[in-house]
Every structure is written in C-alpha cells, then in structure tokens.
Motif scaffolding. Structure first.
Motif, PDB file in Angstrom:
ATOM      1  N   ILE A 248     -16.779  14.251 -36.684  1.00 56.28           N
ATOM      2  CA  ILE A 248     -15.979  15.193 -35.896  1.00 56.28           C
ATOM      3  C   ILE A 248     -14.823  14.465 -35.207  1.00 56.28           C
ATOM      4  O   ILE A 248     -13.690  14.968 -35.158  1.00 56.28           O
ATOM      5  N   CYS A 252     -10.951  15.230 -35.898  1.00 56.18           N
ATOM      6  CA  CYS A 252     -10.095  15.577 -34.761  1.00 56.18           C
ATOM      7  C   CYS A 252      -8.853  14.686 -34.725  1.00 56.18           C
ATOM      8  O   CYS A 252      -7.735  15.179 -34.516  1.00 56.18           O
ATOM      9  N   ASN A 275     -19.442  14.999 -28.136  1.00 60.22           N
ATOM     10  CA  ASN A 275     -20.105  15.809 -29.154  1.00 60.22           C
ATOM     11  C   ASN A 275     -21.555  15.372 -29.389  1.00 60.22           C
ATOM     12  O   ASN A 275     -22.345  16.107 -29.979  1.00 60.22           O
ATOM     13  N   LEU A 311     -12.664  23.642 -35.236  1.00 59.39           N
ATOM     14  CA  LEU A 311     -13.424  22.417 -35.519  1.00 59.39           C
ATOM     15  C   LEU A 311     -14.876  22.560 -35.091  1.00 59.39           C
ATOM     16  O   LEU A 311     -15.799  22.155 -35.829  1.00 59.39           O
ATOM     17  N   GLN A 312     -15.118  23.141 -33.925  1.00 61.06           N
ATOM     18  CA  GLN A 312     -16.490  23.282 -33.438  1.00 61.06           C
ATOM     19  C   GLN A 312     -17.266  24.336 -34.217  1.00 61.06           C
ATOM     20  O   GLN A 312     -18.482  24.224 -34.376  1.00 61.06           O
ATOM     21  N   ASP A 315     -18.328  22.484 -37.201  1.00 62.51           N
ATOM     22  CA  ASP A 315     -19.424  21.574 -36.871  1.00 62.51           C
ATOM     23  C   ASP A 315     -20.736  22.332 -36.677  1.00 62.51           C
ATOM     24  O   ASP A 315     -21.785  21.942 -37.192  1.00 62.51           O
TER      25      ASP A 315
END
Length: 394
Positions: A248, A252, A275, A311-312, A315
C-alpha cells in the motif's frame, strides 16, 4: 478429651477463611493499585531489553529456520549441527543489518528533507492559503462579517499549525536526548536474541520439562498445542499485515508521483506505517497526510482524499483479503472489539497486537464452550440455537 468436628463444618470454616483471606488481599491490591502499576511499570522498563530481545528472536527465527531447513540442509549429513546454527545466525543477522541499513539510508535522508522543507515553507504556505481564501471570498461575494470571522478562524488555525510544528521539533529533540538509552537497549536485546536463537531448542525443552513436572499431562499437551496455534495466528497476521502495508505504501508513493502531489515519500511512509493498524489505520494515516498536503496545495489535498479512498477500498476488498485471508478467524465485530480494547489498554501497540491476541483468546473460549457442549450431548453449531427453528427445547 478430643473434640470431634463435623467434616462439613470444617470444610465450610476453611472455605470461609480462604474467601476472607482472598477478600483482604484484593482489598489491599485495589487500595494500592496506583503504586502496584508504578512498580509494574518500573519492572517492565528494566525488562525492556529482554522484551525487545524476545521479539527480535521471535521474528528472526523465521529466516533462521528457512536457512537451516532449505539452504544449509546438506550439513545435517555431516553432523555439523553447531556449525550450521552458527552460520545460520550469522547470515540472518548480517542480512537483517544490511536490510535495515538500506532502508534507513534511503528513507531517513528523504524524510528529513521533506520534514525540513515542510517546516521551512509553512509561512509561505500560509500566505498562499490567505490569497486562496481571499479569492474564494471575492468569487462568492461574502459580506464583511463573514470575511472577518473567516480571517479570525484562519489565523487561529495558522497559529495552531505553527504550534504543532514547534511541538514536533521539541519532541524530536527530546527523542534525540533519549536515543542513547534506546541504542543501549537494542544492543543488549540483540545479544539476548542471539542467545535465545542459539539455544532455542534447549529453552523449549526446559519449559516443557517444567510444565510436565508441575501439571497433569493432558493440560500440558493442550498448552503446547495452543502455543503452536497461537504462533501460527501471530505470524500469519503480522507477516501478512506488514506485506500488505508495504504494498500500500509503494502504491501510494507511485500514485502521488503520477499525480505530482507534494511530499510523496513522507506521506506514503505515514500511510504505510499506519496501515499496519487494522480497520482504523487508514483513517489515522489519512488525517495528518491530508493536512500536510493541504498546507502546500488545498486542491491537491482534495484529490488526495479521493485517491486514498480508492486505495483503501482496493486494500480492504481486494489486496487485504488476498494476503491475509481469514488468518484470525474473527468476525468484523470482534476485530473492532479487539482493536478498541487493545488501544485502551496498550495504545498503538495494543491496536496492532490486539487482533491476533484476541483471536487466540477467542479460540480458547470457543474450544472450552464446544467441549462442554459435547460432554452434555448438545450441538456446537450456533445456528442450532436460533429460535424458532432450533432443535433443542428450552
């Protein structure tokens, strides 16, 4: 003349004495709870090198085992066990030192440069933000009172941000003042971890010997099996979470570079580190990251919020499940419970270790309940107890 006591009266008397004694002990413990916690804190502080050493040995035992079982397996035929262990430990620690050196040599200068640039440019960023707000005021044709309120609010925010920066610098100096103690602890911990890894089989054998001597055989076997399953849960969760956070952080960094956002390494480092904390980690890392980017460019801060949300989601729904799977066996409710409880008791470390620790406790409780139900001839599946379809009459 001998006085004969009724056995029931004697048992009741002994039970009452035990209850009263336990009550008195608990009273004194509660009364002196603050002092006990202080003493426990002092003991833990003294034992920190051993705690660090155990943690280092626990993590480095994984590559050590790989080296012994896969790379240096040929040495078993030559009966060179001690030599194989020595070589494996040497390679493990040299590799760890090289890896840490590479990471620090790349990250530390860039992070220091980013933080220094951020602190140095805060006055310029504040002026730019003032102009940006003035343009918004003119475009929206706001009245004088609203403008005055906005200016007051902005000035208070600016002072707050500046004070945070100053506090961060002071905290950095305080950390630097204590760095000698940290280095000493790490040095001692490294030596302790080497001793632990060199004789780990002997240590385990001594512990098992003690348990078999003090406890019945069945509970000891259960403890050993529980230790193995706990190890599997911890390694599976922590290893998977660290890999997930690394990926991640890299994604990023690449995304911020593509969209030309400010402080990509600093922000990606924050996002990757936070994270590691389950569930709340993305939010913990996003807040300071948005503030850092907003100071430099409010528009890019908005784009960053959209980017980090995407992005989250990636994830949480794709990458995380692929890497971690169901390593803990906990539902979302119990994961949340473990994180909040761990945070309340031990802070950030509790948030990270709370989930695998609670997973172990949860598995013990489930095992005890299921065994009790089996002994009573009752089903262990929870759905069997769901009214009105359940098959058991209450």
């Amino acid at each position: 003349m001998k006085i004969k006591l009724n056995s029931n009266i004697a048992k009741r008397t002994i039970s009452n004495i035990i209850v009263v004694s336990v009550g008195i002990i608990l009273f004194f413990i509660i009364k002196n709870l603050g002092g006990i916690f202080n003493k426990v804190g002092e003991i833990i502080k003294l034992l920190m090198p051993f705690i660090y050493g155990f943690a280092m040995a626990y993590l480095l035992a994984i590559p050590l085992k790989f080296l012994e079982d896969k790379v240096l397996k040929f040495m078993d035929k030559k009966n060179q066990y001690k030599a194989k262990r020595f070589i494996s430990i040497t390679i493990t620690y040299i590799s760890a030192a090289i890896l840490i050196s590479i990471v620090f040599s790349i990250l530390v200068p860039e992070l220091s440069r980013s933080i220094y640039t951020l602190l140095e440019n805060i006055p310029e960023y504040i002026k730019a933000l003032e102009e940006y707000i003035n343009n918004i005021v003119i475009a929206l044709n706001l009245n004088g009172d609203m403008v005055e309120d906005l200016v007051k609010d902005f000035n208070s925010i600016s002072k707050y941000i500046t004070s945070i920066a100053g506090t961060a610098v002071l905290d950095l100096f305080q950390f630097s003042a204590n760095i000698t103690q940290y280095i000493l602890n790490i040095f001692i911990a490294t030596i302790i971890s080497i001793y632990l890894l060199a004789g780990k089989e002997k240590f385990f054998a001594q512990i098992k010997k003690f348990l078999y001597a003090m406890l019945p055989e069945k509970p000891v076997k259960y403890v050993i099996e529980l230790t193995r399953s706990s190890h599997k849960t911890f390694i599976g969760f922590l290893g998977g979470k660290l890999l997930d956070s690394l990926i991640i952080g890299i994604i990023c960094f690449v995304g911020m570079k593509i969209f030309k956002m400010p402080y990509p390494l600093l922000v990606s480092f924050i996002i990757g580190i936070t994270n590691v904390v389950p569930v709340f980690g993305p939010f913990i890392g996003a807040v300071p990251s948005v503030i850092i980017i907003f100071i430099a460019s409010p528009i890019k801060a908005l784009w960053f919020i959209l980017f980090i949300l995407v992005l989250q989601q990636f994830d949480g729904n794709i990458l995380g499940p692929k890497i971690l799977g169901n390593s803990t066996g906990l539902t979302a409710f119990w994961v949340m419970f473990a994180i909040l409880l761990g945070n309340g008791l031990f802070g950030v470390v509790g948030m990270i270790l709370g989930v695998p620790t609670f997973a172990v406790i949860y598995s013990i409780i489930v095992s005890v309940i299921n065994n009790a139900l089996k002994e009573k001839g009752l089903p262990v599946e929870a759905k069997e107890y769901a009214a009105p379809e359940n098959k058991i009459k209450f």
